[in-house]
Design a protein around this motif. Structure first.
Motif, mmCIF file in Angstrom:
data_model
loop_
_atom_site.group_PDB
_atom_site.id
_atom_site.type_symbol
_atom_site.label_atom_id
_atom_site.label_comp_id
_atom_site.label_asym_id
_atom_site.label_seq_id
_atom_site.Cartn_x
_atom_site.Cartn_y
_atom_site.Cartn_z
ATOM 1 N N UNK A 192 0.848 -1.200 0.000
ATOM 2 C CA UNK A 192 0.000 0.000 0.000
ATOM 3 C C UNK A 192 0.880 1.246 0.000
ATOM 4 N N UNK A 193 0.377 2.293 -0.642
ATOM 5 C CA UNK A 193 1.097 3.558 -0.718
ATOM 6 C C UNK A 193 0.249 4.679 -0.134
ATOM 7 N N UNK A 194 0.937 5.630 0.515
ATOM 8 C CA UNK A 194 0.287 6.870 0.951
ATOM 9 C C UNK A 194 1.215 8.023 0.591
ATOM 10 N N UNK A 195 0.677 9.220 0.625
ATOM 11 C CA UNK A 195 1.429 10.388 0.166
ATOM 12 C C UNK A 195 1.265 11.516 1.181
ATOM 13 N N UNK A 196 2.317 12.308 1.310
ATOM 14 C CA UNK A 196 2.267 13.469 2.193
ATOM 15 C C UNK A 196 2.764 14.688 1.426
ATOM 16 N N UNK A 197 1.912 15.738 1.409
ATOM 17 C CA UNK A 197 2.255 16.957 0.681
ATOM 18 C C UNK A 197 3.155 17.844 1.533
ATOM 19 N N UNK A 198 4.201 18.324 0.920
ATOM 20 C CA UNK A 198 5.068 19.316 1.530
ATOM 21 C C UNK A 198 4.915 20.614 0.739
ATOM 22 N N UNK A 199 5.534 21.653 1.192
ATOM 23 C CA UNK A 199 5.343 22.960 0.550
ATOM 24 C C UNK A 199 5.780 22.975 -0.907
ATOM 25 N N UNK A 200 6.789 22.210 -1.226
ATOM 26 C CA UNK A 200 7.308 22.225 -2.592
ATOM 27 C C UNK A 200 7.001 20.927 -3.341
ATOM 28 N N UNK A 201 7.026 19.809 -2.639
ATOM 29 C CA UNK A 201 6.886 18.511 -3.324
ATOM 30 C C UNK A 201 5.952 17.606 -2.525
ATOM 31 N N UNK A 202 5.564 16.490 -3.125
ATOM 32 C CA UNK A 202 4.761 15.456 -2.485
ATOM 33 C C UNK A 202 5.609 14.205 -2.345
ATOM 34 N N UNK A 203 5.671 13.682 -1.131
ATOM 35 C CA UNK A 203 6.525 12.530 -0.866
ATOM 36 C C UNK A 203 5.703 11.252 -0.779
ATOM 37 N N UNK A 204 6.216 10.195 -1.361
ATOM 38 C CA UNK A 204 5.540 8.893 -1.378
ATOM 39 C C UNK A 204 6.113 7.990 -0.284
ATOM 40 N N UNK A 205 5.182 7.293 0.442
ATOM 41 C CA UNK A 205 5.603 6.368 1.489
ATOM 42 C C UNK A 205 4.953 5.002 1.261
ATOM 43 N N UNK A 206 5.740 3.963 1.451
ATOM 44 C CA UNK A 206 5.207 2.602 1.486
ATOM 45 C C UNK A 206 4.739 2.302 2.909
ATOM 46 N N UNK A 207 3.688 1.491 3.024
ATOM 47 C CA UNK A 207 3.180 1.087 4.342
ATOM 48 C C UNK A 207 3.572 -0.371 4.564
ATOM 49 N N UNK A 208 4.344 -0.609 5.635
ATOM 50 C CA UNK A 208 4.803 -1.950 5.974
ATOM 51 C C UNK A 208 4.141 -2.386 7.278
#
Length: 404
Positions: free
Chosen positions: A1-17
């Motif tokens: 599964x993937x989730x995303x977190x928005x930052x001021x300049x970019x959006x970062x992708x995280x895997x869920x383990x």
């Protein structure tokens, strides 16, 4: 599964383990950024798309700050299914729409709700935060429900903790409550046996795990399926506790009409549940209260007279006497009750003898509640004149109840 977190300049992708006790969020399994402990002290809030009413992300408290992660609806639903029952959620109003209130109790209300996305029905126990029910009690009740995993115990789905209330979410019991069933129909001999056997089997399981319920009554017993009495479910564990915790977990609310008499003397044992089941059995058979909810006293002799009524089958009378002993040392335990229930055969044929219809154990009745009345049937009087002259007729002037 993937989730995303928005930052001021970019959006970062995280895997869920996922593992047994924690959930990790990271760029890779070797580069973990966030760790979620699977404990009910971990609080997660959900976010939904207001147009589609579908999940689109979650809020996580990390280092005392809220962090938002967004996901697609399918992945978010899957992630939530993983967390259900393992962590605590925040606002239940985000996901559920109240339909109507089912019951009120001293601890709060029981509400039927619809899940916003699927429109499936659920039942929510809403408990107001107060001195009598604290966060410690909240976590204690969750632990009880987790340990008591049984087909006849209402299964906990989710828990919510917001500013004013605690919420316990369960599957909705489509068959309604035992209290409603008793009001709607007179149960047959076999139906009574089916219900009381399931009830005592479940209480036996609860006791075998070292717990006691302490809040049994028809309003707290449900049926999973409509028109299926084989799907009994026990609920309401607000007063439940481990037997070893009796001294520290004394009930603070009254359970009118169903509580064992020894609780008035601060004596707590698992046999308190057996007495409550006996009162429930009497209610199932007669559709009447054994103890008056308006009274604060109870009387063993009066109780014995009521269960000796000829309208109750002799086999059930024997079971009631075993369950309703005022002395807990003489009261049957769950296993002994099951043995009596399993030996109950077909309904005892009624005896047409006139005197049997009016059999009374005069030794078990207080003199103050006995008064002589007339019998209208002259034929029956003439046939049984000698015997009937010695037989007092009973006029019940009071009902009884205990409280704590």
């Amino acid at each position: 599964m993937l989730c995303y977190r928005k930052h001021s300049i970019f959006t970062k992708k995280y895997h869920i383990f996922l593992n047994e006790n924690q959930i990790h969020l990271g760029e890779t399994s070797n580069k973990i950024k966030y760790t979620i402990n699977l404990t009910h002290k971990t609080v997660i809030d959900w976010s939904i798309n207001q147009n589609t009413k579908k999940l689109n992300g979650f809020w996580l408290i990390w280092k005392y700050k809220q962090k938002f992660f967004f996901m697609d609806a399918t992945s978010c639903n899957k992630f939530k299914q993983t967390l259900n029952g393992n962590v605590t959620y925040g606002k239940f109003q985000i996901l559920y729409e109240p339909v109507h209130i089912l019951q009120y109790s001293s601890f709060g209300s029981l509400i039927k709700m619809k899940y916003l996305n699927s429109r499936d029905s659920f039942m929510c126990k809403n408990i107001q935060k107060c001195i009598q029910y604290t966060e410690k009690d909240f976590y204690y009740q969750i632990e009880i429900l987790k340990q008591l995993d049984h087909s006849n115990i209402l299964k906990l789905k989710e828990v919510y903790n917001n500013n004013q209330n605690y919420h316990f979410v369960f599957d909705f019991p489509e068959g309604g409550s035992l209290a409603d069933l008793i009001k709607s129909k007179q149960l047959s001999f076999e139906e009574v046996k089916l219900i009381i056997r399931q009830l005592i089997l479940t209480i036996s399981f609860i006791h075998s795990k070292g717990f006691v319920h302490r809040n049994l009554k028809p309003e707290h017993i449900f049926f999973k399926e409509s028109n299926n009495l084989e799907t009994l479910l026990i609920s309401e564990f607000e007063l439940g506790c481990r037997q070893i915790d009796f001294e520290n977990k004394r009930p603070t609310s009254r359970v009118h009409g169903y509580t064992a008499p020894e609780i008035k003397c601060k004596i707590y044992t698992q046999k308190c549940d057996i007495f409550s089941c006996g009162v429930i059995l009497y209610k199932i058979i007669t559709r009447k209260d054994l103890f008056d909810h308006e009274s604060i006293t109870y009387d063993e002799k009066m109780m014995l007279h009521l269960i000796n009524q000829s309208g109750i089958d002799q086999q059930y009378q024997n079971l009631l006497r075993a369950m309703l002993q005022f002395n807990p040392d003489l009261r049957a335990n769950a296993e002994q009750c099951l043995a009596l229930i399993n030996n109950i055969s077909h309904q005892t044929p009624s005896n047409p003898n006139f005197l049997d219809k009016f059999y009374i154990d005069t030794k078990s009745i207080n003199d103050e509640i006995i008064s002589l009345n007339c019998i209208d049937d002259n034929n029956e009087i003439s046939e049984n004149h000698t015997t009937i002259q010695k037989l007092p007729m009973i006029q019940i002037n009071k009902r009884i109840e205990m409280s704590h």
